[in-house]
Scaffold this motif. Sequence first.
Motif, PDB file in Angstrom:
ATOM      1  N   LEU A   1     -71.480  11.123   0.150  1.00  0.00           N
ATOM      2  CA  LEU A   1     -73.117  10.808  -0.597  1.00  0.00           C
ATOM      3  C   LEU A   1     -71.743  10.985  -2.458  1.00  0.00           C
ATOM      4  O   LEU A   1     -71.964  12.240  -2.260  1.00  0.00           O
ATOM      5  CB  LEU A   1     -73.965  11.405  -0.130  1.00  0.00           C
ATOM      6  N   CYS A   2     -71.143  10.245  -2.961  1.00  0.00           N
ATOM      7  CA  CYS A   2     -71.124  10.037  -4.347  1.00  0.00           C
ATOM      8  C   CYS A   2     -72.142  10.558  -5.098  1.00  0.00           C
ATOM      9  O   CYS A   2     -73.109   9.866  -5.388  1.00  0.00           O
ATOM     10  CB  CYS A   2     -70.497   8.887  -4.862  1.00  0.00           C
ATOM     11  N   PRO A   3     -72.491  12.034  -5.999  1.00  0.00           N
ATOM     12  CA  PRO A   3     -73.353  11.886  -6.801  1.00  0.00           C
ATOM     13  C   PRO A   3     -73.356  11.374  -8.101  1.00  0.00           C
ATOM     14  O   PRO A   3     -75.089  11.655  -9.102  1.00  0.00           O
ATOM     15  CB  PRO A   3     -72.761  14.135  -6.965  1.00  0.00           C
ATOM     16  N   HIS A   4     -72.685  10.539  -8.168  1.00  0.00           N
ATOM     17  CA  HIS A   4     -72.924  10.172  -9.712  1.00  0.00           C
ATOM     18  C   HIS A   4     -73.566   8.383  -9.278  1.00  0.00           C
ATOM     19  O   HIS A   4     -74.613   8.510  -9.748  1.00  0.00           O
ATOM     20  CB  HIS A   4     -71.241   9.052  -9.464  1.00  0.00           C
ATOM     21  N   ARG A   5     -73.153   7.821  -8.067  1.00  0.00           N
ATOM     22  CA  ARG A   5     -74.699   6.880  -7.870  1.00  0.00           C
ATOM     23  C   ARG A   5     -74.313   6.590  -6.286  1.00  0.00           C
ATOM     24  O   ARG A   5     -75.441   5.041  -6.366  1.00  0.00           O
ATOM     25  CB  ARG A   5     -74.401   5.394  -9.108  1.00  0.00           C
TER      26      ARG A   5
ATOM     27  N   PRO B   1     -64.616   4.280  -4.204  1.00  0.00           N
ATOM     28  CA  PRO B   1     -64.838   3.195  -3.981  1.00  0.00           C
ATOM     29  C   PRO B   1     -65.476   2.809  -5.270  1.00  0.00           C
ATOM     30  O   PRO B   1     -65.124   1.340  -5.567  1.00  0.00           O
ATOM     31  CB  PRO B   1     -65.413   2.653  -2.999  1.00  0.00           C
ATOM     32  N   PHE B   2     -66.336   2.832  -5.979  1.00  0.00           N
ATOM     33  CA  PHE B   2     -67.475   2.763  -6.767  1.00  0.00           C
ATOM     34  C   PHE B   2     -66.621   2.585  -8.079  1.00  0.00           C
ATOM     35  O   PHE B   2     -66.669   1.740  -8.585  1.00  0.00           O
ATOM     36  CB  PHE B   2     -69.012   2.828  -6.412  1.00  0.00           C
ATOM     37  N   HIS B   3     -66.791   3.776  -9.019  1.00  0.00           N
ATOM     38  CA  HIS B   3     -66.487   4.045  -9.959  1.00  0.00           C
ATOM     39  C   HIS B   3     -65.010   5.261  -9.725  1.00  0.00           C
ATOM     40  O   HIS B   3     -64.728   5.250 -11.265  1.00  0.00           O
ATOM     41  CB  HIS B   3     -67.064   4.252 -11.277  1.00  0.00           C
ATOM     42  N   GLY B   4     -64.635   4.756  -9.146  1.00  0.00           N
ATOM     43  CA  GLY B   4     -62.900   6.289  -8.798  1.00  0.00           C
ATOM     44  C   GLY B   4     -63.145   7.216  -9.613  1.00  0.00           C
ATOM     45  O   GLY B   4     -62.251   8.001  -9.808  1.00  0.00           O
ATOM     46  N   PHE B   5     -64.518   8.348  -9.270  1.00  0.00           N
ATOM     47  CA  PHE B   5     -64.408   9.679  -9.660  1.00  0.00           C
ATOM     48  C   PHE B   5     -63.821   9.922  -8.582  1.00  0.00           C
ATOM     49  O   PHE B   5     -64.163   9.306  -7.443  1.00  0.00           O
ATOM     50  CB  PHE B   5     -66.163  10.113  -9.601  1.00  0.00           C
ATOM     51  N   GLN B   6     -63.195  11.522  -9.184  1.00  0.00           N
ATOM     52  CA  GLN B   6     -62.452  11.718  -8.042  1.00  0.00           C
ATOM     53  C   GLN B   6     -62.991  12.481  -7.781  1.00  0.00           C
ATOM     54  O   GLN B   6     -63.530  14.227  -9.059  1.00  0.00           O
ATOM     55  CB  GLN B   6     -60.609  12.470  -8.019  1.00  0.00           C
TER      56      GLN B   6
HETATM   57  S1  FES Z   1     -71.005   6.014  -6.948  1.00  0.00           S
HETATM   58 FE1  FES Z   1     -69.279   6.972  -6.783  1.00  0.00          FE
HETATM   59  S2  FES Z   1     -67.782   6.590  -8.827  1.00  0.00           S
HETATM   60 FE2  FES Z   1     -70.334   5.494  -9.155  1.00  0.00          FE
END
Ligand code: FES
Length: 323
Positions: A46-50, A67-72
């Motif tokens: 689960l990406c903590p961004h969104r 995959p969504f905004h490329g955060f690593q």
């Molecule tokens: S939800 Fe993962 S980078 Fe935005």
Amino acid sequence: MIPNQWYVVLETDEVKPGKPVDVTRMGEKLVFWRDTQGRVSCLRDLCPHRGAALSLGTVAGDLIACPFHGFQYDATGQCRLVPANGKNAPFPKQLKARFYLTNERDGFIFIFWGEAPAELTPPRYFDNLTGMASASVRVVWNAHYSRAIENQLDVAHLPFVHHNTIGRGRRTVVDGPFLDWNGPDMFHLFVFNRLDDGTLPRRPEELSKPDSSFWLEFIFPNLWQNHLGSQARVVVAFAPVDADHTLMYLRFYQSFMKIPVLDRLVARLAMPYNLRILRQDQEVVETQLPSRSELKLGEKLVQADRPIIAYRRRRQELIEAAK
Ligand code: FES
Ligand SMILES: [Fe+2]
């Protein structure tokens, strides 16, 4: 689940280099990948961004990219790159995914589920399998892992559930059983099942440790071995998927055939029989209610159930200790 323990959750070949793998374990969606050194990392998927699933992303060197905004993210869940901020922007320290420490040994991937102490000891495995060849299969049971484990410590079921396989011979009376602890989180269990000759079962205290090479062995929280003499073993790792499912990693180890390649083939030949036995267990265990075992469950236990009580007691102690 007992917190603060190393759990077998996967086998080595399930996480290949260059590709994230998503699995549900411990009731949680997890993502695994290998870094450039081949080390396995594990984050909550689960990406903590969104909130996207990281497992749909890619492996970028040692990191996993969403995959969504490329955060690593690195193996500790720390976000190391926000592409929208540019590669020279400092990474946001507060942006972290939940991570689990991993360890890999003997072809299994373990995660430490809980809060790792400062001095964390690596997971244990059976140290008496050296030099043996193995084959492995996976089976999912619709059962809580505690019930699946208890079944493998249950010696009174053998002449019933396995009346036409390993329980042939109507040895219904259970002497003991004799339990031998080897440290706080590992025990050996010796089976003394016999015909009913009218005498009462002998109490565990009346028995002494037999000079035998047949025993069962359990390592908390989820590893079991059937020690079938010096040259053959069955190992089961009970990977908790969620409250209602357990993935059984069933392995057969052997050392009577030592020729390379053939040794593994011989181990594989033992699989159909072992799977048949496991299916006999599965049919019954999946019906058990309540589905999760506890120390105080209201079951009416008998002397033969002592190993199950021992398992429940220690499990409860470990759960309390983790609080
Ligand atoms: S939800 Fe993962 S980078 Fe935005
Ligand atoms: Fe069984």
